[in-house]
Design a protein around this motif. Structure first.
Motif, PDB file in Angstrom:
ATOM      1  N   ILE A   1       6.591  -2.873   9.483  1.00  0.00           N
ATOM      2  CA  ILE A   1       5.472  -2.148   8.890  1.00  0.00           C
ATOM      3  C   ILE A   1       5.414  -2.427   7.387  1.00  0.00           C
ATOM      4  O   ILE A   1       4.337  -2.626   6.813  1.00  0.00           O
ATOM      5  CB  ILE A   1       5.618  -0.631   9.142  1.00  0.00           C
ATOM      6  CG1 ILE A   1       5.621  -0.324  10.648  1.00  0.00           C
ATOM      7  CG2 ILE A   1       4.516   0.147   8.442  1.00  0.00           C
ATOM      8  CD1 ILE A   1       4.328  -0.605  11.342  1.00  0.00           C
ATOM      9  N   GLU A   2       6.566  -2.461   6.734  1.00  0.00           N
ATOM     10  CA  GLU A   2       6.611  -2.755   5.304  1.00  0.00           C
ATOM     11  C   GLU A   2       6.076  -4.147   4.999  1.00  0.00           C
ATOM     12  O   GLU A   2       5.436  -4.373   3.969  1.00  0.00           O
ATOM     13  CB  GLU A   2       8.049  -2.668   4.784  1.00  0.00           C
ATOM     14  CG  GLU A   2       8.641  -1.278   4.728  1.00  0.00           C
ATOM     15  CD  GLU A   2      10.049  -1.329   4.159  1.00  0.00           C
ATOM     16  OE1 GLU A   2      10.178  -1.324   2.925  1.00  0.00           O
ATOM     17  OE2 GLU A   2      11.010  -1.382   4.954  1.00  0.00           O
ATOM     18  N   LEU A   3       6.361  -5.100   5.875  1.00  0.00           N
ATOM     19  CA  LEU A   3       6.008  -6.494   5.625  1.00  0.00           C
ATOM     20  C   LEU A   3       4.554  -6.818   5.931  1.00  0.00           C
ATOM     21  O   LEU A   3       4.022  -7.810   5.443  1.00  0.00           O
ATOM     22  CB  LEU A   3       6.904  -7.414   6.471  1.00  0.00           C
ATOM     23  CG  LEU A   3       8.379  -7.495   6.068  1.00  0.00           C
ATOM     24  CD1 LEU A   3       9.160  -8.292   7.099  1.00  0.00           C
ATOM     25  CD2 LEU A   3       8.516  -8.126   4.684  1.00  0.00           C
TER      26      LEU A   3
ATOM     27  N   TYR B   1      -1.805   2.628   7.970  1.00  0.00           N
ATOM     28  CA  TYR B   1      -2.340   2.261   9.270  1.00  0.00           C
ATOM     29  C   TYR B   1      -3.062   0.908   9.188  1.00  0.00           C
ATOM     30  O   TYR B   1      -3.469   0.484   8.105  1.00  0.00           O
ATOM     31  CB  TYR B   1      -3.343   3.330   9.746  1.00  0.00           C
ATOM     32  CG  TYR B   1      -2.708   4.673   9.997  1.00  0.00           C
ATOM     33  CD1 TYR B   1      -2.345   5.069  11.275  1.00  0.00           C
ATOM     34  CD2 TYR B   1      -2.456   5.553   8.942  1.00  0.00           C
ATOM     35  CE1 TYR B   1      -1.766   6.312  11.513  1.00  0.00           C
ATOM     36  CE2 TYR B   1      -1.865   6.787   9.163  1.00  0.00           C
ATOM     37  CZ  TYR B   1      -1.527   7.155  10.446  1.00  0.00           C
ATOM     38  OH  TYR B   1      -0.927   8.376  10.672  1.00  0.00           O
ATOM     39  N   PRO B   2      -3.250   0.248  10.330  1.00  0.00           N
ATOM     40  CA  PRO B   2      -4.136  -0.918  10.355  1.00  0.00           C
ATOM     41  C   PRO B   2      -5.576  -0.480  10.074  1.00  0.00           C
ATOM     42  O   PRO B   2      -5.891   0.709  10.099  1.00  0.00           O
ATOM     43  CB  PRO B   2      -3.984  -1.447  11.791  1.00  0.00           C
ATOM     44  CG  PRO B   2      -2.748  -0.809  12.325  1.00  0.00           C
ATOM     45  CD  PRO B   2      -2.622   0.502  11.645  1.00  0.00           C
TER      46      PRO B   2
ATOM     47  N   LEU C   1      -5.448   7.176   6.282  1.00  0.00           N
ATOM     48  CA  LEU C   1      -6.324   7.752   7.303  1.00  0.00           C
ATOM     49  C   LEU C   1      -7.745   7.896   6.779  1.00  0.00           C
ATOM     50  O   LEU C   1      -8.722   7.666   7.504  1.00  0.00           O
ATOM     51  CB  LEU C   1      -5.790   9.123   7.742  1.00  0.00           C
ATOM     52  CG  LEU C   1      -4.646   9.126   8.750  1.00  0.00           C
ATOM     53  CD1 LEU C   1      -4.230  10.552   9.061  1.00  0.00           C
ATOM     54  CD2 LEU C   1      -5.034   8.407  10.037  1.00  0.00           C
ATOM     55  N   LYS C   2      -7.863   8.255   5.497  1.00  0.00           N
ATOM     56  CA  LYS C   2      -9.195   8.396   4.901  1.00  0.00           C
ATOM     57  C   LYS C   2      -9.930   7.059   4.921  1.00  0.00           C
ATOM     58  O   LYS C   2     -11.141   7.005   5.179  1.00  0.00           O
ATOM     59  CB  LYS C   2      -9.068   8.919   3.480  1.00  0.00           C
ATOM     60  CG  LYS C   2     -10.401   9.225   2.817  1.00  0.00           C
ATOM     61  CD  LYS C   2     -10.203   9.816   1.430  1.00  0.00           C
ATOM     62  CE  LYS C   2     -11.550  10.117   0.768  1.00  0.00           C
ATOM     63  NZ  LYS C   2     -11.370  10.695  -0.593  1.00  0.00           N
ATOM     64  N   ASP C   3      -9.192   5.973   4.663  1.00  0.00           N
ATOM     65  CA  ASP C   3      -9.806   4.636   4.676  1.00  0.00           C
ATOM     66  C   ASP C   3     -10.438   4.328   6.022  1.00  0.00           C
ATOM     67  O   ASP C   3     -11.474   3.650   6.087  1.00  0.00           O
ATOM     68  CB  ASP C   3      -8.757   3.552   4.383  1.00  0.00           C
ATOM     69  CG  ASP C   3      -8.226   3.605   2.965  1.00  0.00           C
ATOM     70  OD1 ASP C   3      -8.912   4.175   2.094  1.00  0.00           O
ATOM     71  OD2 ASP C   3      -7.108   3.080   2.739  1.00  0.00           O
ATOM     72  N   ILE C   4      -9.794   4.777   7.099  1.00  0.00           N
ATOM     73  CA  ILE C   4     -10.290   4.417   8.441  1.00  0.00           C
ATOM     74  C   ILE C   4     -11.107   5.554   9.072  1.00  0.00           C
ATOM     75  O   ILE C   4     -11.409   5.514  10.259  1.00  0.00           O
ATOM     76  CB  ILE C   4      -9.130   3.994   9.375  1.00  0.00           C
ATOM     77  CG1 ILE C   4      -8.086   5.104   9.521  1.00  0.00           C
ATOM     78  CG2 ILE C   4      -8.478   2.725   8.859  1.00  0.00           C
ATOM     79  CD1 ILE C   4      -6.961   4.740  10.471  1.00  0.00           C
TER      80      ILE C   4
END
Length: 498
Positions: free
Chosen positions: A292-294, A460-461, A302-305
């Motif tokens: 996840i870090e990489l 998150y993605p 969450l706001k972004d998505i």
């Protein structure tokens, strides 16, 4: 012949056997075993100070002070003299503590002051009188107990600018204030301060006023205080007052035998992420970066998505007059953690001690969500479970009801208290159920609770990637851990197009 510390440890065991588990829990005090005390005393760097001024708050029978003084006796410090101040409020423990200090004072150039008064009360008085910073060393195993928001302790702490919710963090915060510049603190405390909104003020203060030098993590949650049957993930932290922050040493062992002791050093940016407003403290256990870090893809909030996460709104004991054991006319589904098993929803839950429904009334309407697709994550996992983050999907066609209730032991992903597109919900759940997410989560969360704040702080993605992940997941013949891990690998890191 037993050393002083070994003799003190026999006293600790004898006294501990005569204190009931209920009393230990009420006091919040669990005395430090000999191996842990020795390890903690060894964390202080060699010192050329002429005079050591040591603080041990919540000293018990004196195990930690004894370990520190034994290190002095064996040549670990070059002090010419020492002033030791201990606090212990319990009558029986204080009597043993006083005898322990008298024994050392007869052999060392030592001035000892065993105070039988409330440490929080006395520390606040000391700070308010201007006697503050003065200790060069502090070693402590503070009590572990919640502080009521209306209690005298909470009121006193606020008077000196400390806002915290537990005695252990209050003791550490006060100890920091009482240290002189360059003073060292070694403390064994629960790991719960590393994350969560309740400890944010404490983390901010700790990171502002001290340098975090060393974190030791016990892999087993029941070994550090095994004689007291304490189920708590503990860490030993080493702090230095007003020092520049550099690399952080992180060590691990399975238990207090330290037989499998491992040590790594990390840049501070891997312990506290630069742009994290919550100041979560991560504890990596290997030098390899987590996937996840990489990932250059998993960078979104969450706001972004366009998502939100909230704790389930229904607190059952507050609405007990509206609860129904089984679905009935005028009632709607009420979902508890026990309604979810893996990716499936079992409703109604037969032979359950929990209700299956809640009456829909003007009084309960504000706690209900419109029927739709939601992702839920249990707030608590049992100690036997391998995973901390366990996500399930509630599909809109699962229930023939206009609204749903989510009980307080669930976290609910939604948008403005409405459901999500199905592909997005499935993709989000698949992402959360991946091994990489669980491993990353454990780096800052050491307890079994998963708070909405924790989920809110994660990265998150993108929304588009989660939708593609959901479409891919729905096309799989079976949903397993292997499936979730493969899906994340294919879509987020290799950027495979569906």
């Amino acid at each position: 012949m037993l050393s002083n510390l070994e003799f003190v440890d026999t006293i600790r065991k004898d006294v501990g056997r005569n204190i009931s588990q209920e009393q230990k829990s009420n006091l919040g005090q669990f005395m430090t075993p000999l191996p842990v005390a020795r390890f903690m005393a060894a964390q202080f760097r060699p010192s050329t100070l002429q005079t050591c001024r040591l603080l041990d708050a919540g000293a018990g029978v004196g195990s930690l002070t004894s370990a520190f003084l034994d290190r002095w006796v064996s040549g670990g410090f070059d002090f010419k003299q020492a002033e030791v101040t201990t606090y212990e409020i319990d009558d029986v423990l204080h009597a043993h503590l006083s005898r322990t200090l008298t024994e050392y004072a007869g052999k060392l150039p030592l001035k000892a002051n065993a105070i039988q008064r409330d440490f929080i009360v006395e520390a606040v008085k000391r700070l308010q009188s201007g006697q503050g910073a003065g200790f060069t060393h502090a070693i402590l195993n503070p009590p572990y107990k919640k502080i009521n928001s209306a209690s005298q302790h909470r009121h006193l702490l606020r008077q000196v600018g400390i806002e915290t919710v537990n005695l252990y963090s209050a003791f550490v915060a006060l100890t920091i204030e009482l240290m002189e510049t360059g003073g060292e603190i070694v403390a064994i405390i629960p790991r719960s301060f590393c994350n969560g909104a309740y400890y944010r003020s404490f983390r901010e203060s700790l990171l502002k006023k001290t340098a975090l030098k060393h974190i030791h993590l016990f892999d087993s949650r029941n070994k550090a205080f095994k004689e007291d049957a304490v189920l708590q993930e503990n860490v030993i932290i080493t702090l230095e007052k007003n020092a520049p922050q550099g690399e952080v040493t992180v060590s691990t062992s399975f238990d207090d035998s330290f037989a499998d002791y491992k040590l790594h050093r990390y840049p501070f940016e891997r312990i506290v992420f630069m742009n994290d407003p919550e100041k979560f403290i991560h504890v990596p256990t290997s030098p390899e970066h987590n996937e996840i870090e990489l990932s250059a893809e998993i960078i979104h909030s969450l706001k972004d998505i366009g998502l939100e996460v909230s704790t389930g709104a229904v607190v059952d004991f507050r609405v007990k007059d509206f609860l129904c054991a089984e679905p009935e006319t005028g009632a709607v589904p009420l979902l508890y953690p026990n309604h979810f098993s893996g990716c499936s929803v079992e409703y109604p839950k037969k032979d359950s001690r929990k209700p299956n429904a809640i009456r829909r009334t003007p009084e309960t309407e504000k706690w209900l969500y419109p029927n739709g697709c939601y992702v839920v994550v249990r707030r608590f996992s049992s100690k036997e479970e391998k995973r901390r983050v366990v996500a399930s999907v509630v599909l809109s066609n699962t229930f023939d009801a206009p609204v749903l209730g989510f009980e307080n032991h669930l976290n609910v992903f939604h948008f403005q208290k409405k459901g999500l597109p199905e592909d997005l919900a499935v993709g989000l759940a698949a992402f959360l159920n991946s091994t990489a997410v669980d491993e990353n989560f454990r780096r800052f969360s050491g307890h079994t609770q998963v708070n909405a704040t924790d989920l809110r702080t994660m990265k998150y993605p993108s929304r588009e990637t989660l939708i593609r992940l959901g479409q891919w997941t729905k096309a799989q013949l079976e949903l397993s851990q292997k499936t979730f891990d493969k899906g994340l690998e294919l879509i987020t890191w290799l950027n495979t197009k569906i």
